[in-house]
Write a protein that holds these residues in place. Structure first.
Motif, short mmCIF file in Angstrom:
data_model
loop_
_atom_site.label_atom_id
_atom_site.label_comp_id
_atom_site.label_asym_id
_atom_site.label_seq_id
_atom_site.Cartn_x
_atom_site.Cartn_y
_atom_site.Cartn_z
N GLU A 149 -38.50 -13.29 19.91
CA GLU A 149 -37.65 -12.08 20.97
C GLU A 149 -36.80 -12.18 22.08
O GLU A 149 -36.11 -11.63 22.28
N ARG A 199 -36.37 -9.20 10.79
CA ARG A 199 -37.51 -8.61 11.38
C ARG A 199 -39.13 -8.79 10.64
O ARG A 199 -39.18 -9.11 9.53
N GLN A 220 -36.53 -10.06 15.89
CA GLN A 220 -37.13 -8.41 16.29
C GLN A 220 -38.70 -8.39 15.50
O GLN A 220 -38.96 -8.54 14.32
#
Length: 218
Positions: free
Chosen positions: A32, A13, A38
């Motif tokens: 991405e 993340r 992400q």
């Protein structure tokens, strides 16, 4: 056969902090493209990054150095305090050993030039998420040299702390230190933190530089 209950690994993340929309979009698209990264938030300022980091609890903050409300390096300590385990990778148009040393002193995980290839950016995010430090070509030796000439704290390390220091010098992440020492990850993290405190260092890299200067790695 019943379907496997094993879940795919959670993607890394990332909070992306960049005030130029086109640059932010290009970086986001590059990251991405891979299934394991992400983007969970895009921030345009230090203030927004602090809020997004607290709310999104990312693994990595990809931080532009020059932002509308200040020098990103000065915000590293606040960002790492905003979410447990978050690590900060600084993006900059130009980097010197002195700049990289400031990042290391502030607790950052590395510096990467904006001119780096997209695959280098992806790799750097993965390395930082895994607990490694990342510095562009030619910077690491300079960073160690600068940090080695700065202040230190007490040097009375226990045997286990010295083992931890040696693993840090080998570039081991906290997870790898945990495995090599046969202790829980939180215990390994505590060992690392005590080494940093005793050496008067703000990062693993600075601790290794001080230890080299003081002959603790021999």
């Amino acid at each position: 056969m019943p379907p496997s209950s094993t879940s795919p690994p959670r993607p890394i993340r990332v909070v992306l902090v960049e005030d130029h929309d086109m640059v932010a979009e290009a970086i986001a698209l590059a990251l991405e493209q891979t299934a394991d990264i992400q983007i969970v938030a895009k921030s345009r300022s230090i203030a927004a990054a602090l809020v997004d980091t607290h709310q999104c609890e990312p693994d990595v903050v990809l931080l532009d150095r020059r932002l509308p409300d200040g020098d990103g390096i000065t915000a590293i300590s606040k960002l790492t305090a905003a979410a447990a385990g978050v690590r900060v990778l600084v993006l900059t148009g130009e980097a010197t050993a002195a700049v990289a040393a400031r990042v290391a002193e502030a607790g950052g995980a590395g510096v990467l030039l904006k001119s780096s290839r997209l695959d280098e950016l992806q790799t750097a995010v993965r390395q930082v998420a895994a607990g490694e430090v990342v510095y562009g070509s030619g910077l690491l030796a300079g960073v160690l040299d600068v940090l080695a000439h700065r202040g230190r704290g007490g040097l009375a390390l226990t045997a286990r702390e010295h083992e931890t220091l040696l693993l840090m010098a080998d570039g081991a992440s906290t997870e790898q230190i945990s495995e090599r020492l046969g202790v829980a990850r939180n215990t390994a993290r505590n060992h690392v933190q005590r080494v940093l405190e005793k050496l008067g260092a703000r990062s693993k890299l600075e601790a290794v530089a001080i230890a080299r200067r003081e002959g603790l790695l021999g």
